[in-house]
Write an enzyme that holds these catalytic residues in place. Structure first.
Site, PDB file in Angstrom:
ATOM      1  N   SER A  97      -7.933  -4.113  -5.088  1.00 54.89           N
ATOM      2  CA  SER A  97      -6.849  -4.713  -4.160  1.00 54.89           C
ATOM      3  C   SER A  97      -5.479  -4.454  -5.136  1.00 54.89           C
ATOM      4  O   SER A  97      -5.141  -3.309  -5.808  1.00 54.89           O
ATOM      5  CB  SER A  97      -7.016  -5.797  -3.730  1.00 54.89           C
ATOM      6  OG  SER A  97      -5.932  -6.101  -2.666  1.00 54.89           O
ATOM      7  N   ASP A 245      -3.547  -2.853   2.379  1.00 53.91           N
ATOM      8  CA  ASP A 245      -3.970  -3.744   3.469  1.00 53.91           C
ATOM      9  C   ASP A 245      -2.685  -4.607   3.480  1.00 53.91           C
ATOM     10  O   ASP A 245      -2.610  -5.526   4.284  1.00 53.91           O
ATOM     11  CB  ASP A 245      -5.262  -4.471   3.222  1.00 53.91           C
ATOM     12  CG  ASP A 245      -5.429  -5.021   2.152  1.00 53.91           C
ATOM     13  OD1 ASP A 245      -4.350  -4.959   0.950  1.00 53.91           O
ATOM     14  OD2 ASP A 245      -6.200  -5.908   1.889  1.00 53.91           O
TER      15      ASP A 245
END
Length: 450
Positions: A97, A245
């Site tokens: 991430s 995301d």
């Protein structure tokens, strides 16, 4: 010292230190045992360590009899969508991430296209710790299939969202600067924006995994994006993290509006069009709540963590939700944070508002958020939170995830870390000075307990 982080967010560690080939093998085989074979979608972000990790994961899954559908460099939400598309038993996204370049990780997803629930994640971790090796004989090995159309399908699904008037967005011809920080976003965000008729100025687009700056899309990391917006006269700018995301927005003046407001813009757009329910986590801004209440819509908070938000959304049939880190969840597409969705909804909102991005931000409830942490040393974090909760028991208080205390127009949320001896303090108020004062007050109160 680096540690291996194992949580509902997956497994993360530093390459060459804690995230070793043996660790990758251990969790890959455990996941294969958990899903009992079948199809597994595998995608990754652009990190330099991604290819060798993917080779290990694929080898383990094939050895365990799985059919691996390798979709290459894609956003994490694309992996979720592809699980549904291929009717797979599960999926794996190789990404850390927003963590720095030396990190990588393994995110595990079920056949429903969502991250594993805390209970199921724990089952995988237990299998891994038990050292399971569900290896198949030579005649029952799995296979690897490649699919290079996943990003394209994701774009087409975004364009088909009922909340968008794609033709009107195209006619508006927004000028947009997009910073994909050399992550997976370079494979999808510029193409999506072009499909929406935007004049696209892409920076740090090449998905080589050598991040041009600290990859978390916080204001202090968006100076290059801000400068490009002012230099080109762009309408706005977008920034995503390496696995796409989370979406951050920078206005037409080159000013980051704050990640919290990505979700606020989406919430305002959705509730302007229809009534419904929404879910955010305990640390998300009150701005979304204000909008929901203005529209007389049900607003629910969950524990922190995407899967916790998604599960609660499913439970109450919410039409919008997410987290204040730039993560927008739109169930019409899928129950996962999705930066391409967030970008498209932002352009639709800007189209409908008719003014500039700065004007749109100014129309939203105004709050400032401050995040701090207190080192506890040898103190028991649960005891600390218990004492704070007892002291403020006469205030509106929520103990669902740590201790959250609401005041008239401010709030503070205290959560312990699962990996460090610290308590995180998140405060919000209409003015930054007030939020800082509130955070400092609780830092002092915790320190006084030592």
């Amino acid at each position: 010292m680096s540690i291996l982080m194992v949580s509902i967010s997956g497994i993360r560690g530093e390459i060459g230190s804690t995230l070793t080939p043996a660790v990758i093998e251990k969790y890959s085989l455990a996941f294969a045992e958990f899903i009992q074979g079948g199809k597994v979608v595998l995608g990754r972000d652009s990190r330099v360590s991604g290819p060798f990790m993917a080779d290990i994961v694929k080898g383990c899954l094939v050895a365990a009899g799985c059919e691996v559908i390798d979709i290459g460099i894609v956003p994490t939400p694309t992996v979720q969508l592809e699980i549904e598309h291929h009717k797979a038993n599960g999926g794996i996204a190789l990404t850390a991430s927003h963590n720095p370049i030396q990190w990588n990780g393994i995110k595990l997803m079920g056949g429903n296209g969502r991250f594993l629930s805390p209970e199921n994640a724990q089952k995988v971790f237990d299998l891994a710790d038990a050292g399971v090796q569900p290896l198949r004989s030579w005649d029952k090995l799995g296979r690897i299939v490649t699919d290079d159309q996943a990003n394209h399908r994701h774009i087409q699904k975004v364009l088909a969202l009922s909340y968008l008037d794609v033709e009107k967005i195209r006619k508006r011809r927004f000028k947009v600067v997009i910073d994909t920080v050399n992550g997976a976003g370079g494979m999808i965000m510029p193409d999506l924006l072009k499909e929406l008729g935007c004049e696209v100025i892409a920076i740090n687009q090449e998905p080589n995994g050598v991040f041009a700056h600290t990859p978390e899309p916080l204001p202090e990391n968006l100076t290059q994006l801000s400068e490009k917006i002012t230099a080109t006269g762009a309408d706005l700018g977008f920034a995503v993290d390496p696995d796409v995301d989370r979406l951050a927005i920078v206005d037409n003046n080159g000013r980051p509006i704050g990640e919290e407001y990505t979700l606020v813009i989406a919430v305002k757009l959705i509730f302007n069009k229809k009534m419904g329910r929404m879910v955010v986590n305990m640390s998300t801004s009150r701005a979304s709540e204000d909008i929901a209440r203005y529209h007389n819509c049900l607003f629910v908070r969950s524990k922190v963590g995407e899967i916790n938000v998604a599960e609660k959304m499913l439970e109450i049939d919410a039409i919008i939700g997410g987290e204040g880190n730039g993560g927008v969840i739109l169930p019409e597409l899928h129950l996962g944070r999705d930066a391409p969705v967030a970008a498209a909804l932002t352009l639709q909102a800007l189209l409908e508002e008719g003014g500039t991005m700065a004007d749109l931000k100014a129309s939203l409830p105004a709050y400032e958020m401050v995040k701090q942490k207190v080192n506890l040393g040898n103190m028991n974090p649960d005891k600390v939170l218990e004492q704070i909760a007892q002291k403020y028991k006469n205030q509106p208080i929520d103990l669902l995830d740590g201790v959250k205390i609401d005041f008239d127009d401010t709030w503070v949320h205290l959560r312990k870390s699962n990996t460090e001896p610290i308590v995180r303090i998140i405060s919000e108020a209409p003015l930054r000075e007030e939020a800082e004062k509130l955070a400092s007050r609780f830092m002092d109160e915790i320190n006084s307990l030592k």
